[in-house]
Motif scaffolding. Structure first.
Motif, PDB file in Angstrom:
ATOM      1  N   ARG A  38       1.176  -1.269   0.185  1.00 44.38           N
ATOM      2  CA  ARG A  38      -0.001   0.294  -0.024  1.00 44.38           C
ATOM      3  C   ARG A  38       1.081   0.897  -0.026  1.00 44.38           C
ATOM      4  NH1 ARG A  38      -0.169   2.255   5.386  1.00 44.38           N
ATOM      5  NH2 ARG A  38       0.911   1.425   6.412  1.00 44.38           N
ATOM      6  N   TRP A  39      -0.066   2.250  -0.121  1.00 46.31           N
ATOM      7  CA  TRP A  39       1.247   3.565  -0.139  1.00 46.31           C
ATOM      8  C   TRP A  39       0.404   4.707  -0.356  1.00 46.31           C
ATOM      9  CZ3 TRP A  39       3.154   5.713  -5.433  1.00 46.31           C
ATOM     10  CH2 TRP A  39       3.899   7.267  -5.213  1.00 46.31           C
ATOM     11  N   ASP A  40       0.279   5.493   0.509  1.00 45.30           N
ATOM     12  CA  ASP A  40      -0.591   7.228   0.767  1.00 45.30           C
ATOM     13  C   ASP A  40      -0.448   8.269   0.196  1.00 45.30           C
ATOM     14  OD1 ASP A  40       1.756   7.510   1.963  1.00 45.30           O
ATOM     15  OD2 ASP A  40       0.843   8.208   4.088  1.00 45.30           O
ATOM     16  N   SER A  41      -0.311   8.238  -1.083  1.00 51.48           N
ATOM     17  CA  SER A  41      -0.037   8.903  -2.279  1.00 51.48           C
ATOM     18  C   SER A  41      -1.425   9.824  -2.764  1.00 51.48           C
ATOM     19  CB  SER A  41       1.389   8.254  -3.405  1.00 51.48           C
ATOM     20  OG  SER A  41       1.212   9.545  -4.416  1.00 51.48           O
ATOM     21  N   GLU A  42      -1.393  11.234  -2.822  1.00 55.59           N
ATOM     22  CA  GLU A  42      -2.458  11.477  -4.031  1.00 55.59           C
ATOM     23  C   GLU A  42      -2.537  11.160  -5.763  1.00 55.59           C
ATOM     24  OE1 GLU A  42      -2.025  15.138  -3.605  1.00 55.59           O
ATOM     25  OE2 GLU A  42      -2.503  15.853  -1.681  1.00 55.59           O
ATOM     26  N   MET A  43      -0.911  10.088  -5.891  1.00 53.72           N
ATOM     27  CA  MET A  43      -0.165   9.757  -7.424  1.00 53.72           C
ATOM     28  C   MET A  43      -1.414   8.296  -7.375  1.00 53.72           C
ATOM     29  SD  MET A  43       1.405  12.623  -8.094  1.00 53.72           S
ATOM     30  CE  MET A  43       1.597  11.695  -9.470  1.00 53.72           C
ATOM     31  N   ALA A  44      -1.190   7.856  -6.753  1.00 54.32           N
ATOM     32  CA  ALA A  44      -2.319   6.028  -6.761  1.00 54.32           C
ATOM     33  C   ALA A  44      -3.238   6.262  -5.474  1.00 54.32           C
ATOM     34  CB  ALA A  44      -1.327   5.278  -6.511  1.00 54.32           C
ATOM     35  N   PRO A  45      -5.050   7.259  -6.009  1.00 53.51           N
ATOM     36  CA  PRO A  45      -6.101   6.766  -4.950  1.00 53.51           C
ATOM     37  C   PRO A  45      -6.196   5.355  -4.346  1.00 53.51           C
ATOM     38  CG  PRO A  45      -6.484   8.615  -7.011  1.00 53.51           C
ATOM     39  CD  PRO A  45      -5.189   7.281  -7.558  1.00 53.51           C
ATOM     40  N   GLY A  46      -6.539   5.397  -3.061  1.00 50.40           N
ATOM     41  CA  GLY A  46      -7.093   4.428  -2.633  1.00 50.40           C
ATOM     42  C   GLY A  46      -5.738   3.337  -2.245  1.00 50.40           C
ATOM     43  N   SER A  47      -5.295   4.223  -1.607  1.00 51.34           N
ATOM     44  CA  SER A  47      -3.532   3.618  -1.081  1.00 51.34           C
ATOM     45  C   SER A  47      -2.696   2.979  -1.556  1.00 51.34           C
ATOM     46  CB  SER A  47      -4.084   3.016   0.332  1.00 51.34           C
ATOM     47  OG  SER A  47      -4.642   4.579   1.245  1.00 51.34           O
ATOM     48  N   SER A  48      -2.931   1.988  -3.613  1.00 55.31           N
ATOM     49  CA  SER A  48      -2.268   1.534  -4.217  1.00 55.31           C
ATOM     50  C   SER A  48      -1.246   2.903  -4.305  1.00 55.31           C
ATOM     51  CB  SER A  48      -3.015   1.760  -5.045  1.00 55.31           C
ATOM     52  OG  SER A  48      -2.160   0.836  -6.218  1.00 55.31           O
ATOM     53  N   PRO A  49      -0.259   1.060  -4.231  1.00 57.83           N
ATOM     54  CA  PRO A  49       0.958   1.364  -4.366  1.00 57.83           C
ATOM     55  C   PRO A  49       1.010   1.239  -6.048  1.00 57.83           C
ATOM     56  CG  PRO A  49       1.403  -1.237  -3.703  1.00 57.83           C
ATOM     57  CD  PRO A  49       0.129  -0.397  -3.969  1.00 57.83           C
TER      58      PRO A  49
ATOM     59  N   GLY B 240       4.641   6.775 -18.834  1.00 59.62           N
ATOM     60  CA  GLY B 240       4.003   5.461 -19.473  1.00 59.62           C
ATOM     61  C   GLY B 240       4.066   3.890 -19.124  1.00 59.62           C
ATOM     62  N   GLU B 241       5.112   3.820 -18.091  1.00 58.76           N
ATOM     63  CA  GLU B 241       5.488   2.984 -18.346  1.00 58.76           C
ATOM     64  C   GLU B 241       4.696   2.358 -16.517  1.00 58.76           C
ATOM     65  OE1 GLU B 241       8.484   4.848 -15.502  1.00 58.76           O
ATOM     66  OE2 GLU B 241       7.536   4.906 -17.380  1.00 58.76           O
ATOM     67  N   PRO B 242       4.199   1.081 -16.271  1.00 55.52           N
ATOM     68  CA  PRO B 242       3.723   0.397 -15.128  1.00 55.52           C
ATOM     69  C   PRO B 242       4.887   0.337 -13.761  1.00 55.52           C
ATOM     70  CG  PRO B 242       4.075  -1.637 -16.197  1.00 55.52           C
ATOM     71  CD  PRO B 242       4.312  -0.072 -17.312  1.00 55.52           C
ATOM     72  N   VAL B 243       4.478   1.313 -12.610  1.00 55.76           N
ATOM     73  CA  VAL B 243       5.378   1.216 -11.816  1.00 55.76           C
ATOM     74  C   VAL B 243       4.746   0.891 -10.296  1.00 55.76           C
ATOM     75  CG1 VAL B 243       6.381   3.188 -10.152  1.00 55.76           C
ATOM     76  CG2 VAL B 243       5.994   3.483 -12.281  1.00 55.76           C
ATOM     77  N   HIS B 244       5.425  -0.402  -9.819  1.00 61.76           N
ATOM     78  CA  HIS B 244       4.432  -0.862  -8.293  1.00 61.76           C
ATOM     79  C   HIS B 244       5.307  -0.121  -6.961  1.00 61.76           C
ATOM     80  CE1 HIS B 244       2.881  -4.221  -6.730  1.00 61.76           C
ATOM     81  NE2 HIS B 244       3.503  -3.356  -5.442  1.00 61.76           N
ATOM     82  N   VAL B 245       5.439   0.591  -6.656  1.00 60.46           N
ATOM     83  CA  VAL B 245       6.272   1.742  -5.214  1.00 60.46           C
ATOM     84  C   VAL B 245       7.269   0.913  -4.379  1.00 60.46           C
ATOM     85  CG1 VAL B 245       6.893   3.340  -3.669  1.00 60.46           C
ATOM     86  CG2 VAL B 245       5.096   3.675  -5.880  1.00 60.46           C
TER      87      VAL B 245
END
Length: 240
Positions: free
Chosen positions: A171-182, A189-194
């Motif tokens: 999980r991640w608390d960022s405005e860049m990925a709503p819903g606490s998604s990482p 354009g690449e998929p990023v998993h923080v």
């Protein structure tokens, strides 16, 4: 901070395009500096000031930031990213992306720019990372001011591509990925998993990795063991 001069010649030598010696660098010892309160912002500004006073800096010299959280995965890291600066004279900087408060910034863990760029915006704007969190407390780690200045003045920056992630977060608390998604979409354009250990490059070739140490110590976003993550980070090889 790494300073190097004669940029075109250094790129050619480092990439094997012509014969050349080792990359020359200027070393600045800040142990006698009594004005450093913040390890990142103040030390970078003071180092740049001393280099300027020494007369070593030329407008087209490079200023590279590489802190303790970043690990070169390729010996040609500075030459390859520097060539992008040479190929595009309007490019203000190349570096690791950091998604923070709804925006993507070039993070000071690795950032390469020209001395002329720093002079144009001013050392404070380039190095003293002045921003504030929701509670009003100062945040000085993500280097927002450099990117914000470039955007306001129409100077493009180049975030590196996220090539891979080790020890991904749940999980991640960022405005860049709503819903606490990482998970989010990167600047190319690449998929990023923080995650704790992320690798970056100009394309699919990893040039530098970055380990997120602060959330690792507090285990905010996963239960990965600190020793395991750091061991993997330190064992990553650097290609010649």
């Amino acid at each position: 901070m790494i300073h190097s001069g004669s940029a075109p010649e250094l790129v050619a030598a480092a990439l094997g395009l012509e014969s050349g010696g080792p990359l020359p660098v200027s070393v600045v010892d800040l142990r006698d500096a009594g004005t450093i309160r913040h390890a990142h912002a103040d030390s970078l500004a003071e180092c740049y000031r001393r280099l300027g006073e020494s007369g070593l800096l030329g407008p087209e010299d490079w200023i590279g930031l590489l802190d303790h959280d970043a690990h070169p995965l390729d010996a040609c890291l500075f030459a390859l990213t520097g060539r992008r600066l040479l190929d595009d004279g309007g490019l203000a900087g190349v570096g690791i992306p950091q998604w923070h408060r709804g925006h993507c910034y070039l993070h000071p863990s690795f950032r390469l720019t020209r001395a002329a760029m720093v002079e144009e915006m001013g050392p404070d704007m380039a190095f003293r990372f002045r921003s504030r969190g929701e509670d009003g407390s100062p945040l000085r780690d993500t280097g927002e001011s450099f990117t914000v200045w470039c955007e306001r003045h129409g100077r493009p920056v180049l975030p590196l591509r996220v090539v891979s992630t080790a020890f991904p977060w749940s999980r991640w608390d960022s405005e860049m990925a709503p819903g606490s998604s990482p998970r989010l979409v990167g600047e190319h354009g690449e998929p990023v998993h923080v995650g704790y250990l992320m690798r970056y490059g100009l394309d699919e070739r990893p040039l530098v990795s970055h380990v997120w140490t602060l959330p690792l110590r507090s285990k905010l976003f996963s239960d990965h063991d600190t020793a395991t993550v750091l061991a993997a980070y330190l064992e990553e090889p650097m290609t010649a």
